[in-house]
Design a protein around this motif. Sequence first.
Motif, PDB file in Angstrom:
ATOM      1  N   TYR A 152       0.768  -1.031  -0.100  1.00  6.88           N
ATOM      2  CA  TYR A 152      -0.102   0.083   0.019  1.00  6.88           C
ATOM      3  C   TYR A 152       0.582   1.241  -0.022  1.00  6.88           C
ATOM      4  CZ  TYR A 152      -4.069   2.848   0.902  1.00  6.88           C
ATOM      5  OH  TYR A 152      -5.179   3.696   0.584  1.00  6.88           O
ATOM      6  N   GLY A 153       0.757   2.130  -0.946  1.00  8.41           N
ATOM      7  CA  GLY A 153       1.290   3.253  -0.965  1.00  8.41           C
ATOM      8  C   GLY A 153       2.317   3.274  -2.130  1.00  8.41           C
ATOM      9  N   GLU A 154       2.715   2.131  -2.833  1.00  7.08           N
ATOM     10  CA  GLU A 154       3.464   2.172  -3.863  1.00  7.08           C
ATOM     11  C   GLU A 154       3.286   2.956  -5.152  1.00  7.08           C
ATOM     12  OE1 GLU A 154       3.921  -1.955  -4.799  1.00  7.08           O
ATOM     13  OE2 GLU A 154       5.192  -2.497  -3.493  1.00  7.08           O
ATOM     14  N   LEU A 155       2.069   3.094  -5.665  1.00  3.01           N
ATOM     15  CA  LEU A 155       1.442   3.865  -6.710  1.00  3.01           C
ATOM     16  C   LEU A 155       1.585   5.191  -6.322  1.00  3.01           C
ATOM     17  CD1 LEU A 155       0.111   3.680  -9.442  1.00  3.01           C
ATOM     18  CD2 LEU A 155      -1.876   3.448  -8.489  1.00  3.01           C
ATOM     19  N   SER A 156       0.945   5.771  -5.360  1.00  8.69           N
ATOM     20  CA  SER A 156       0.763   7.117  -5.257  1.00  8.69           C
ATOM     21  C   SER A 156       2.076   7.613  -4.303  1.00  8.69           C
ATOM     22  CB  SER A 156      -0.511   7.381  -4.412  1.00  8.69           C
ATOM     23  OG  SER A 156      -0.524   6.761  -3.132  1.00  8.69           O
ATOM     24  N   LYS A 157       2.748   6.930  -3.632  1.00  6.71           N
ATOM     25  CA  LYS A 157       4.049   7.333  -2.941  1.00  6.71           C
ATOM     26  C   LYS A 157       3.609   8.043  -1.757  1.00  6.71           C
ATOM     27  CE  LYS A 157       6.475   6.205  -6.767  1.00  6.71           C
ATOM     28  NZ  LYS A 157       5.260   5.700  -7.609  1.00  6.71           N
ATOM     29  N   ILE A 158       2.410   7.598  -1.298  1.00  3.65           N
ATOM     30  CA  ILE A 158       1.779   8.322  -0.208  1.00  3.65           C
ATOM     31  C   ILE A 158       2.416   7.481   1.174  1.00  3.65           C
ATOM     32  CG2 ILE A 158      -0.265   6.620   0.398  1.00  3.65           C
ATOM     33  CD1 ILE A 158      -1.394   9.803   0.552  1.00  3.65           C
ATOM     34  N   ASP A 159       2.665   8.107   2.146  1.00  3.41           N
ATOM     35  CA  ASP A 159       3.309   7.809   3.593  1.00  3.41           C
ATOM     36  C   ASP A 159       2.297   7.219   4.410  1.00  3.41           C
ATOM     37  OD1 ASP A 159       4.867   7.077   5.610  1.00  3.41           O
ATOM     38  OD2 ASP A 159       5.235   9.084   6.267  1.00  3.41           O
ATOM     39  N   VAL A 160       2.315   5.771   4.535  1.00  2.00           N
ATOM     40  CA  VAL A 160       1.353   5.329   5.548  1.00  2.00           C
ATOM     41  C   VAL A 160       2.052   4.870   6.971  1.00  2.00           C
ATOM     42  CG1 VAL A 160       0.175   4.057   3.596  1.00  2.00           C
ATOM     43  CG2 VAL A 160       1.816   2.918   4.787  1.00  2.00           C
ATOM     44  N   GLY A 161       3.180   5.459   6.903  1.00  2.00           N
ATOM     45  CA  GLY A 161       3.998   5.044   8.136  1.00  2.00           C
ATOM     46  C   GLY A 161       3.328   5.390   9.620  1.00  2.00           C
ATOM     47  N   GLY A 162       2.747   6.535   9.610  1.00  2.00           N
ATOM     48  CA  GLY A 162       1.865   7.071  10.894  1.00  2.00           C
ATOM     49  C   GLY A 162       0.626   6.815  11.112  1.00  2.00           C
ATOM     50  N   MET A 163      -0.075   6.034  10.104  1.00  2.00           N
ATOM     51  CA  MET A 163      -1.282   5.396  10.212  1.00  2.00           C
ATOM     52  C   MET A 163      -1.570   4.655  11.588  1.00  2.00           C
ATOM     53  SD  MET A 163      -3.458   3.040   7.837  1.00  2.00           S
ATOM     54  CE  MET A 163      -5.336   2.422   8.390  1.00  2.00           C
ATOM     55  N   LYS A 164      -2.814   4.985  12.088  1.00  2.00           N
ATOM     56  CA  LYS A 164      -3.293   4.368  13.441  1.00  2.00           C
ATOM     57  C   LYS A 164      -4.050   3.050  12.723  1.00  2.00           C
ATOM     58  CE  LYS A 164      -3.182   7.968  16.618  1.00  2.00           C
ATOM     59  NZ  LYS A 164      -3.922   9.058  17.464  1.00  2.00           N
ATOM     60  N   SER A 165      -3.993   1.758  13.534  1.00  2.00           N
ATOM     61  CA  SER A 165      -4.605   0.689  12.904  1.00  2.00           C
ATOM     62  C   SER A 165      -6.233   0.900  13.293  1.00  2.00           C
ATOM     63  CB  SER A 165      -4.116  -0.544  13.773  1.00  2.00           C
ATOM     64  OG  SER A 165      -4.804  -1.744  13.358  1.00  2.00           O
ATOM     65  N   GLY A 166      -6.975   0.356  12.352  1.00  2.00           N
ATOM     66  CA  GLY A 166      -8.301   0.312  12.303  1.00  2.00           C
ATOM     67  C   GLY A 166      -9.142   1.774  12.253  1.00  2.00           C
ATOM     68  N   VAL A 167      -8.287   2.846  11.833  1.00  4.48           N
ATOM     69  CA  VAL A 167      -8.909   4.235  11.448  1.00  4.48           C
ATOM     70  C   VAL A 167      -9.749   3.985  10.309  1.00  4.48           C
ATOM     71  CG1 VAL A 167      -8.773   6.620  10.865  1.00  4.48           C
ATOM     72  CG2 VAL A 167      -7.176   5.308  12.692  1.00  4.48           C
ATOM     73  N   ARG A 168     -11.056   4.206  10.019  1.00  2.00           N
ATOM     74  CA  ARG A 168     -11.743   3.926   8.909  1.00  2.00           C
ATOM     75  C   ARG A 168     -12.601   5.214   8.350  1.00  2.00           C
ATOM     76  NH1 ARG A 168     -12.700   0.749  12.930  1.00  2.00           N
ATOM     77  NH2 ARG A 168     -14.688   1.911  13.557  1.00  2.00           N
ATOM     78  N   ASN A 169     -12.582   4.904   6.861  1.00  2.00           N
ATOM     79  CA  ASN A 169     -13.428   5.836   6.386  1.00  2.00           C
ATOM     80  C   ASN A 169     -14.411   5.260   5.471  1.00  2.00           C
ATOM     81  OD1 ASN A 169     -14.232   8.225   4.537  1.00  2.00           O
ATOM     82  ND2 ASN A 169     -12.150   9.010   4.974  1.00  2.00           N
TER      83      ASN A 169
END
Length: 484
Positions: A152-169
């Motif tokens: 996840y993040g490979e395509l858009s180069k977005i940083d997912v490092g700080g994401m909290k587990s289980g946060v939903r949209n």
Amino acid sequence: MSFHFYNSKSGKKEPFLPKDPNRVKIYSCGPTVYNFAHIGNIRSFLFVDILRRALRSEGYILDQSMNITDIDDKIINASIEKKISIEEITAPWTKAFFEDLESLNIQKLEHYPKATESINDMVDLVHRLQANGLVYEKDGSLYYSIQKFKGYGELSKIDVGGMKSGVRNDADEYEKDDVRDFVLWKNQKSEEEKAWDTDLGKGRPGWHLECSAMIRKVYGSGVDIHTGGIDLLFPHHENEHAQSEGAFPDEEFVTTWLHCEHLLVEGEKMSKSKGNFFTLRDILEKGYDKKQIRYLLISSHYRSKLNFSLAKLEEAKQALDRIQTTLFRILESTGYVYETFETPDVQNVKAKISNTKIRSALTDFENGFCDDLNLPKSLGSMFEFIKEINQSYDKNLWNGNDHSELIYYFQFVDSLLGVLSFEKETPAFSSDEENEINGLIEERALAKKNKNFARADEIRNILTSRGILLLDTKEGITQWKKVQ
């Protein structure tokens, strides 16, 4: 001639090497049918058309799809608000979408899958994701756990490092950089909402799920090229990538990702509140020609922001007139007798050109669009050649077979541009009618000067009823044109 495309995933230009040149698989994100497409959407649809025409001109056989999103949050909300079915909401807008494509000479694709006709395929995809441990349930809805997908993040180069587990949209669309687990299947919240009764529960798909499932439905695999607007890179395309490679980890979902840049209006983002929001129909109602609009929207590089303005439409008209005038000059020299070619066969035109200057000009035009669809480069070479064509005609240097080969050159050019006419033009009005129109315009100007606004409005209405649009300039000059 070989193509090179800028791949959003790798961040560099790469040679295009489809798995099967006789079945190049291309998927493009299409319209959400709840309103007329605005000109930013139209630009992305024209980008797909140029890609199609370019590949076909070089002999590739295409199997191309564009989805119709006919179920999402906006459509559901409109359905509830108006108390009508989603089908009643989407049917007229779907019809309008295809009318817009036809207006701008956009070629039809092989497939237009609808989201509402692909529900079973979406359910099957969710089952595969569940089997691979990427799905969890909360309050009856199913979510994709992006932390469990390594890529996840490979395509858009977005940083997912700080994401909290289980946060939903739960929303179908959300802000850039808003990294959360996204909804795959939404539990029905009220009886008013359109829902499907499946073994996932009674509900409807999340928007991101739709494209992944429809690609699988049409192709049974991934695709060579996936296109869309740059605004879809994250989260939509990132989520598509996660879903598809999460469900089928041994397959590459997309080989080449192509993204079309934003369209601005007078240097600003389009907004209804700013009064700079245009649909295709808005512009046509102002009296501008379909070919002007098409030419302007394709004439800049797809990876560059396009700053749209009505003044640039006038510039587009001047450019088109320059091309068309030269073409008519050539056609007149042959008495409008020439061989025609269908678009898929236009590559055979090259074999019919023996004149070295014409052949070289055609190669220069090809080199431009084969280099990541660089149409400005192609158009630049074409205008240089037009200058040379006219200079040679002035000196009577073209002869014999040259005239026909020049027509072949323009047929090849127009297989990409789709804006030229090869038929003799007939005047919209006779000279007597033009004199009458000009007389009425002069009378209107005098009426306005004398503050006889009733007569001025009456004259405008008379001309409008005859299909004539009046354009009052800042300089106080009234121009007129026949509405297409």
